[in-house]
Motif scaffolding. Sequence first.
Motif, short mmCIF file in Angstrom:
data_model
loop_
_atom_site.label_atom_id
_atom_site.label_comp_id
_atom_site.label_asym_id
_atom_site.label_seq_id
_atom_site.Cartn_x
_atom_site.Cartn_y
_atom_site.Cartn_z
N GLU A 1 -16.97 -5.43 -6.38
CA GLU A 1 -15.75 -4.63 -6.41
C GLU A 1 -14.59 -5.39 -7.04
OE1 GLU A 1 -14.65 -2.93 -2.62
OE2 GLU A 1 -16.74 -2.90 -1.98
N LYS B 1 -14.48 -8.11 0.85
CA LYS B 1 -14.92 -7.07 -0.08
C LYS B 1 -16.12 -7.59 -0.86
CE LYS B 1 -10.63 -4.55 -0.56
NZ LYS B 1 -9.65 -3.99 -1.46
N ASP B 2 -16.97 -6.70 -1.26
CA ASP B 2 -18.15 -7.06 -2.06
C ASP B 2 -17.69 -7.61 -3.41
OD1 ASP B 2 -20.46 -6.69 -3.92
OD2 ASP B 2 -21.37 -5.90 -2.08
N LYS C 1 -13.38 -8.37 7.12
CA LYS C 1 -14.51 -8.02 6.26
C LYS C 1 -14.13 -8.33 4.81
CE LYS C 1 -17.57 -4.31 4.93
NZ LYS C 1 -17.28 -3.58 3.73
N ALA D 1 -10.08 -8.90 0.96
CA ALA D 1 -10.57 -8.72 2.32
C ALA D 1 -9.81 -7.59 3.02
CB ALA D 1 -10.41 -10.02 3.11
N GLU D 2 -10.45 -7.08 4.03
CA GLU D 2 -9.82 -6.10 4.91
C GLU D 2 -9.87 -6.68 6.31
OE1 GLU D 2 -12.18 -2.59 4.40
OE2 GLU D 2 -11.47 -2.27 2.35
N LYS E 1 -5.14 -8.82 0.09
CA LYS E 1 -5.65 -7.46 0.32
C LYS E 1 -6.70 -7.07 -0.74
CE LYS E 1 -3.21 -3.97 1.33
NZ LYS E 1 -2.20 -2.92 1.34
N ASP E 2 -6.65 -7.72 -1.91
CA ASP E 2 -7.64 -7.42 -2.94
C ASP E 2 -9.02 -7.99 -2.61
OD1 ASP E 2 -5.68 -6.16 -4.44
OD2 ASP E 2 -5.20 -7.97 -5.58
#
Length: 181
Positions: free
Chosen positions: A103, A99-100, A97, A89-90, A86-87
């Motif tokens: 972040e 995460k950048d 998606k 991707a969503e 979870k840290d």
Amino acid sequence: MSPKDGITPQQRLFVHEYLIDLNGKQAAIRAGYSGRSAEVTASRLLRKAKVQALIQKALEKRTTKLDITADKVLQEIAKLGFSNMKDFAEWSSGGIKLKDSTELTPEQMACVAELSETTTQFGGTVRFKLHDKLGALDRLGRHLKLFTDVSEQKVDFTDEKPQIDEAERKAAERLKRIKGK
């Protein structure tokens, strides 16, 4: 003729080569020993106390130079073991998606084992993989002795105390007789 410290230049070269990859056979070959007997030569050299001492000294020096401690190694393993997808991707029914990367913390970035993107005329794929979480947790668990391969049993000898006391008394008498002779 052997140098004062008892290690020949070729043995010293073997130690230097051994420290590269900790492969004795390859180190022996790179140090100029015969390839046909390299494995036996490496085994013989690695049993020599002076060679072992030189290797140990070099490894300690390397560890100090790199500031490697057991705590740091355990912290790195813990990062991997407690990483959470979870840290990174969503996902939902609409897709996934990532995460950048801006972040993510440095600790989270260290958990990424692989990231690649392939684009073809038919579309693209992204491959995202974290380091082995179960392997990291297994290492931590073994370090903390959470898993035991040997069963431990407590034995109560209370009922055998009279026999044990008698055996100790007889052993003490025997010892006195032996000393007295």
